[in-house]
Design an enzyme around this catalytic site. Sequence first.
Site, mmCIF file in Angstrom:
data_model
loop_
_atom_site.group_PDB
_atom_site.id
_atom_site.type_symbol
_atom_site.label_atom_id
_atom_site.label_comp_id
_atom_site.label_asym_id
_atom_site.label_seq_id
_atom_site.Cartn_x
_atom_site.Cartn_y
_atom_site.Cartn_z
ATOM 1 N N LYS A 65 0.819 -1.213 0.000
ATOM 2 C CA LYS A 65 0.000 0.000 0.000
ATOM 3 C C LYS A 65 0.858 1.271 0.000
ATOM 4 O O LYS A 65 0.445 2.319 0.484
ATOM 5 C CB LYS A 65 -0.978 0.032 1.183
ATOM 6 N N ARG A 148 5.193 5.597 1.849
ATOM 7 C CA ARG A 148 4.264 6.703 2.101
ATOM 8 C C ARG A 148 4.289 7.042 3.582
ATOM 9 O O ARG A 148 4.879 6.322 4.392
ATOM 10 C CB ARG A 148 2.833 6.307 1.714
#
EC number: 2.8.2.-
Length: 308
Positions: A65, A148
């Site tokens: 992700k 991220r």
Amino acid sequence: MATLLLGAVLLVAQLQLAPSRPGAEPGQQELVRKAAALQDEALDGVAPNGSAQQLPQTIIIGVRKGGTRALLEMLSLHPDVAAAENEVHFFDWEEHYSQGLGWYLSQMPLSAPHQLTVEKTPAYFTSPKVPERVHSMNPAIRLLLILRDPSERVLSDYTQVLYNHVQKRKPYPSIEEFLVRDGRLNVDYKALNRSLYHVHMRSWLRFFPLRHVHIVDGDRLIRDPFPEIQQVERFLKLSPQINASNFYFNKTKGFYCLRDSGRDRCLHESKGRAHPQVDPKLLNKLHEYFHEPNKKFFELVGRTFDWH
């Protein structure tokens, strides 16, 4: 054809010369033997146009992700890149790894001798056995890691699993039920562990120098992809072929899509899903939890990121 044979010879040489590491796996010599067998069979896999399946020279190792699919799709715009279509899970799944490098090679796309073969499996970054196994295959391999903001990554992680359950019409607990236990942040939640980047990065740096790992800023890739892809091209020693004109912002979807030879394409609808609403106080707890781990990661890699 000569290039293919040379590549096979170099692979065997790399495996035989790879320095031993603490706790080296018994299967390393088996990998060397099978690599030698691949060398003997190299001619059999050559297509009439000179293309053949090659072991990857670059792997996108994670993070889950973090934007690995977007990175692979953008990198595939380059004519000198041949990318494996699916996540291979060779180094982290025993049922695949036990089948050896021959099986791994069979999962790779056909590529010309001058092309770079790339595969991506996001679970590699957080799997303890993987760094040594990749090093045993090729200690000179170049690794791409896209990260991220750890808090945002946790929310994306939960969202993916939630939607998987929704599609199967199965109930799934709220994110608060995973994040909170006995009034405190549940540090046993796997999604939290995956965002402790410094822990997993240390495992990789035991086997690879930092110069062999390029970290892509996943948040910047979403906001402005072209500069990030330029850096990837330089790291992989690719000629600058990807241009700003290859990206356009899709207002409907709310993120960048790709334009290649007049053909427009966007990532699958499963990408960029809205995260669930989270109580601001809980979100602050999440940010506070990652504050120290983030500092450790910044020190480890010698750069900072614009994370909470």
